[in-house]
Design a protein around this motif. Structure first.
Motif, PDB file in Angstrom:
ATOM      1  N   LEU A  96     -10.332   8.083 -11.644  1.00 40.71           N
ATOM      2  CA  LEU A  96     -10.505   9.324 -10.891  1.00 40.71           C
ATOM      3  C   LEU A  96      -9.331  10.268 -11.146  1.00 40.71           C
ATOM      4  CD1 LEU A  96     -11.892   8.042  -7.459  1.00 40.71           C
ATOM      5  CD2 LEU A  96     -13.151   9.094  -9.346  1.00 40.71           C
ATOM      6  N   SER A  97      -8.711  10.146 -12.286  1.00 36.99           N
ATOM      7  CA  SER A  97      -7.560  10.978 -12.631  1.00 36.99           C
ATOM      8  C   SER A  97      -7.968  12.437 -12.787  1.00 36.99           C
ATOM      9  CB  SER A  97      -6.939  10.496 -13.941  1.00 36.99           C
ATOM     10  OG  SER A  97      -6.558   9.147 -13.838  1.00 36.99           O
ATOM     11  N   ASN A  98      -7.014  13.323 -12.478  1.00 38.53           N
ATOM     12  CA  ASN A  98      -7.193  14.770 -12.694  1.00 38.53           C
ATOM     13  C   ASN A  98      -8.463  15.307 -12.043  1.00 38.53           C
ATOM     14  OD1 ASN A  98      -4.827  15.070 -14.429  1.00 38.53           O
ATOM     15  ND2 ASN A  98      -6.002  13.825 -15.868  1.00 38.53           N
ATOM     16  N   ASN A  99      -8.586  15.071 -10.746  1.00 41.44           N
ATOM     17  CA  ASN A  99      -9.756  15.521  -9.994  1.00 41.44           C
ATOM     18  C   ASN A  99      -9.406  16.310  -8.739  1.00 41.44           C
ATOM     19  OD1 ASN A  99     -12.593  14.876 -10.832  1.00 41.44           O
ATOM     20  ND2 ASN A  99     -11.605  12.943 -11.335  1.00 41.44           N
ATOM     21  N   GLY A 100      -8.152  16.681  -8.554  1.00 42.27           N
ATOM     22  CA  GLY A 100      -7.775  17.468  -7.380  1.00 42.27           C
ATOM     23  C   GLY A 100      -7.799  16.690  -6.075  1.00 42.27           C
ATOM     24  N   ILE A 101      -7.621  15.373  -6.146  1.00 48.95           N
ATOM     25  CA  ILE A 101      -7.621  14.530  -4.948  1.00 48.95           C
ATOM     26  C   ILE A 101      -6.253  14.601  -4.298  1.00 48.95           C
ATOM     27  CG2 ILE A 101      -7.903  12.163  -4.093  1.00 48.95           C
ATOM     28  CD1 ILE A 101      -9.605  11.690  -6.696  1.00 48.95           C
ATOM     29  N   ASP A 102      -6.221  14.842  -2.986  1.00 48.86           N
ATOM     30  CA  ASP A 102      -4.942  14.899  -2.279  1.00 48.86           C
ATOM     31  C   ASP A 102      -4.855  13.777  -1.246  1.00 48.86           C
ATOM     32  OD1 ASP A 102      -6.353  15.768   0.012  1.00 48.86           O
ATOM     33  OD2 ASP A 102      -5.854  17.873  -0.318  1.00 48.86           O
ATOM     34  N   ASP A 103      -3.919  13.899  -0.319  1.00 48.08           N
ATOM     35  CA  ASP A 103      -3.706  12.843   0.681  1.00 48.08           C
ATOM     36  C   ASP A 103      -4.953  12.549   1.504  1.00 48.08           C
ATOM     37  OD1 ASP A 103      -1.080  12.288   0.017  1.00 48.08           O
ATOM     38  OD2 ASP A 103      -0.237  13.679   1.487  1.00 48.08           O
ATOM     39  N   ASP A 104      -5.683  13.584   1.899  1.00 48.02           N
ATOM     40  CA  ASP A 104      -6.885  13.361   2.705  1.00 48.02           C
ATOM     41  C   ASP A 104      -7.903  12.510   1.950  1.00 48.02           C
ATOM     42  OD1 ASP A 104      -5.846  14.845   4.803  1.00 48.02           O
ATOM     43  OD2 ASP A 104      -6.873  16.702   4.217  1.00 48.02           O
ATOM     44  N   GLY A 105      -8.128  12.840   0.697  1.00 46.74           N
ATOM     45  CA  GLY A 105      -9.082  12.074  -0.109  1.00 46.74           C
ATOM     46  C   GLY A 105      -8.626  10.649  -0.336  1.00 46.74           C
ATOM     47  N   ALA A 106      -7.345  10.500  -0.676  1.00 43.90           N
ATOM     48  CA  ALA A 106      -6.807   9.160  -0.931  1.00 43.90           C
ATOM     49  C   ALA A 106      -6.883   8.297   0.332  1.00 43.90           C
ATOM     50  CB  ALA A 106      -5.371   9.253  -1.429  1.00 43.90           C
ATOM     51  N   THR A 107      -6.567   8.892   1.458  1.00 46.47           N
ATOM     52  CA  THR A 107      -6.605   8.156   2.725  1.00 46.47           C
ATOM     53  C   THR A 107      -8.032   7.766   3.086  1.00 46.47           C
ATOM     54  OG1 THR A 107      -4.616   9.263   3.512  1.00 46.47           O
ATOM     55  CG2 THR A 107      -6.045   8.299   5.188  1.00 46.47           C
ATOM     56  N   SER A 108      -8.987   8.658   2.856  1.00 39.76           N
ATOM     57  CA  SER A 108     -10.369   8.356   3.250  1.00 39.76           C
ATOM     58  C   SER A 108     -11.000   7.282   2.377  1.00 39.76           C
ATOM     59  CB  SER A 108     -11.228   9.619   3.256  1.00 39.76           C
ATOM     60  OG  SER A 108     -11.423  10.099   1.961  1.00 39.76           O
ATOM     61  N   PHE A 109     -10.650   7.233   1.098  1.00 41.39           N
ATOM     62  CA  PHE A 109     -11.283   6.201   0.273  1.00 41.39           C
ATOM     63  C   PHE A 109     -10.461   4.934   0.143  1.00 41.39           C
ATOM     64  CE2 PHE A 109      -9.457   8.524  -3.524  1.00 41.39           C
ATOM     65  CZ  PHE A 109      -8.715   7.479  -4.035  1.00 41.39           C
ATOM     66  N   ALA A 110      -9.207   4.955   0.536  1.00 40.04           N
ATOM     67  CA  ALA A 110      -8.346   3.775   0.377  1.00 40.04           C
ATOM     68  C   ALA A 110      -8.901   2.545   1.101  1.00 40.04           C
ATOM     69  CB  ALA A 110      -6.939   4.074   0.857  1.00 40.04           C
ATOM     70  N   ALA A 111      -9.450   2.743   2.274  1.00 39.62           N
ATOM     71  CA  ALA A 111      -9.918   1.615   3.081  1.00 39.62           C
ATOM     72  C   ALA A 111     -11.135   0.915   2.494  1.00 39.62           C
ATOM     73  CB  ALA A 111     -10.226   2.079   4.498  1.00 39.62           C
ATOM     74  N   VAL A 112     -11.812   1.552   1.544  1.00 41.51           N
ATOM     75  CA  VAL A 112     -13.031   0.937   1.003  1.00 41.51           C
ATOM     76  C   VAL A 112     -12.907   0.596  -0.480  1.00 41.51           C
ATOM     77  CG1 VAL A 112     -14.605   1.881   2.724  1.00 41.51           C
ATOM     78  CG2 VAL A 112     -14.069   3.227   0.688  1.00 41.51           C
ATOM     79  N   LEU A 113     -11.693   0.458  -0.967  1.00 41.64           N
ATOM     80  CA  LEU A 113     -11.515   0.049  -2.358  1.00 41.64           C
ATOM     81  C   LEU A 113     -12.109  -1.339  -2.560  1.00 41.64           C
ATOM     82  CD1 LEU A 113      -7.893   1.284  -3.120  1.00 41.64           C
ATOM     83  CD2 LEU A 113     -10.021   2.185  -4.047  1.00 41.64           C
ATOM     84  N   SER A 114     -12.782  -1.514  -3.664  1.00 37.58           N
ATOM     85  CA  SER A 114     -13.469  -2.772  -3.959  1.00 37.58           C
ATOM     86  C   SER A 114     -12.483  -3.927  -4.110  1.00 37.58           C
ATOM     87  CB  SER A 114     -14.272  -2.622  -5.247  1.00 37.58           C
ATOM     88  OG  SER A 114     -14.775  -3.854  -5.656  1.00 37.58           O
ATOM     89  N   SER A 115     -12.839  -5.055  -3.553  1.00 39.10           N
ATOM     90  CA  SER A 115     -11.973  -6.237  -3.653  1.00 39.10           C
ATOM     91  C   SER A 115     -11.995  -6.823  -5.067  1.00 39.10           C
ATOM     92  CB  SER A 115     -12.404  -7.294  -2.645  1.00 39.10           C
ATOM     93  OG  SER A 115     -13.719  -7.713  -2.934  1.00 39.10           O
ATOM     94  N   THR A 116     -12.924  -6.376  -5.917  1.00 42.61           N
ATOM     95  CA  THR A 116     -12.999  -6.869  -7.296  1.00 42.61           C
ATOM     96  C   THR A 116     -12.322  -5.928  -8.290  1.00 42.61           C
ATOM     97  OG1 THR A 116     -15.136  -5.794  -7.644  1.00 42.61           O
ATOM     98  CG2 THR A 116     -15.169  -8.078  -6.851  1.00 42.61           C
ATOM     99  N   MET A 117     -11.754  -4.832  -7.805  1.00 41.30           N
ATOM    100  CA  MET A 117     -11.168  -3.843  -8.700  1.00 41.30           C
ATOM    101  C   MET A 117      -9.941  -4.401  -9.418  1.00 41.30           C
ATOM    102  SD  MET A 117     -10.356   0.099  -7.946  1.00 41.30           S
ATOM    103  CE  MET A 117     -12.063   0.220  -7.503  1.00 41.30           C
ATOM    104  N   THR A 118      -9.920  -4.235 -10.738  1.00 42.89           N
ATOM    105  CA  THR A 118      -8.787  -4.688 -11.542  1.00 42.89           C
ATOM    106  C   THR A 118      -7.969  -3.528 -12.101  1.00 42.89           C
ATOM    107  OG1 THR A 118     -10.151  -4.834 -13.529  1.00 42.89           O
ATOM    108  CG2 THR A 118      -9.913  -6.847 -12.201  1.00 42.89           C
ATOM    109  N   GLU A 119      -8.583  -2.339 -12.241  1.00 41.72           N
ATOM    110  CA  GLU A 119      -7.880  -1.178 -12.777  1.00 41.72           C
ATOM    111  C   GLU A 119      -8.246   0.056 -11.973  1.00 41.72           C
ATOM    112  OE1 GLU A 119      -8.396  -0.773 -17.061  1.00 41.72           O
ATOM    113  OE2 GLU A 119      -8.752  -2.928 -17.196  1.00 41.72           O
ATOM    114  N   LEU A 120      -7.229   0.816 -11.546  1.00 45.36           N
ATOM    115  CA  LEU A 120      -7.424   2.032 -10.762  1.00 45.36           C
ATOM    116  C   LEU A 120      -6.529   3.122 -11.321  1.00 45.36           C
ATOM    117  CD1 LEU A 120      -8.601   3.524  -8.303  1.00 45.36           C
ATOM    118  CD2 LEU A 120      -6.760   2.508  -6.920  1.00 45.36           C
TER     119      LEU A 120
END
Length: 174
Positions: A96-120
């Protein structure tokens, strides 16, 4: 990452540097939801996808998807949240690089990051200390690579990330 098509299904879709409109997303969604499709890799970078297109795309992400690359679009906080909330459980790589995501976006999606994610990959956004701290609190233990360079993360966010890094992480780009 190419696979020969032998059974009528498409494993990889790569569309870059185009102007994908909502009509294009609708057509792509129809293709992804065809019975028997086993799409694993979807790369739609640098296509000027906005939040509305990201929300429409998110609603149809196939369960078989393991890699989603949306870097270089304009999805912002709303689009990023929609993508992460609707992530297939098999997804292990997310750009999700270079998409204009700020603190609000990061905070809202942080809680639902996949437990299988290996690269972010979140580099080149506008994430500051608050967003980095939220991400740090929710880093999947399976994570092996995290890229957050070219954001607005200061000492507080950097420390939170460093303290939360899983022991399995092999590459961190601050």
């Amino acid at each position: 990452m190419r696979r020969e098509i032998t059974d009528g299904t498409v494993a990889n879709v790569v569309i870059t540097d185009k102007e994908i409109t909502m009509q294009g997303v609708t057509i792509l969604n129809l293709a992804m939801t065809q019975p028997g499709q086993k799409l694993e890799h979807l790369e739609l970078n640098n296509n000027n996808l906005g939040a509305n297109e990201a929300k429409a795309l998110a609603a149809c992400l196939p369960k078989s998807l393991t890699t989603l690359d949306l870097h270089g679009n304009l999805i912002g906080d709303t689009g990023a949240s929609a993508i992460v909330v609707n992530m297939p459980t098999a997804l292990s790589v997310l750009y999700l690089s270079n998409n204009g995501i700020d603190d609000d976006g990061a905070t809202s999606f942080a809680a639902v990051l996949s437990s299988t994610m290996t690269e972010l990959f979140l580099n080149g956004n506008k994430i500051g200390d608050a967003g980095a701290t939220s991400i740090a609190a929710n880093l999947p233990r399976s994570l092996k690579e995290l890229s957050m360079s070219y954001n607005k993360v200061g000492n507080v966010g950097s420390k939170a990330i460093a303290d939360a890094l899983p022991l399995t992480l092999t590459d961190f780009v601050p």
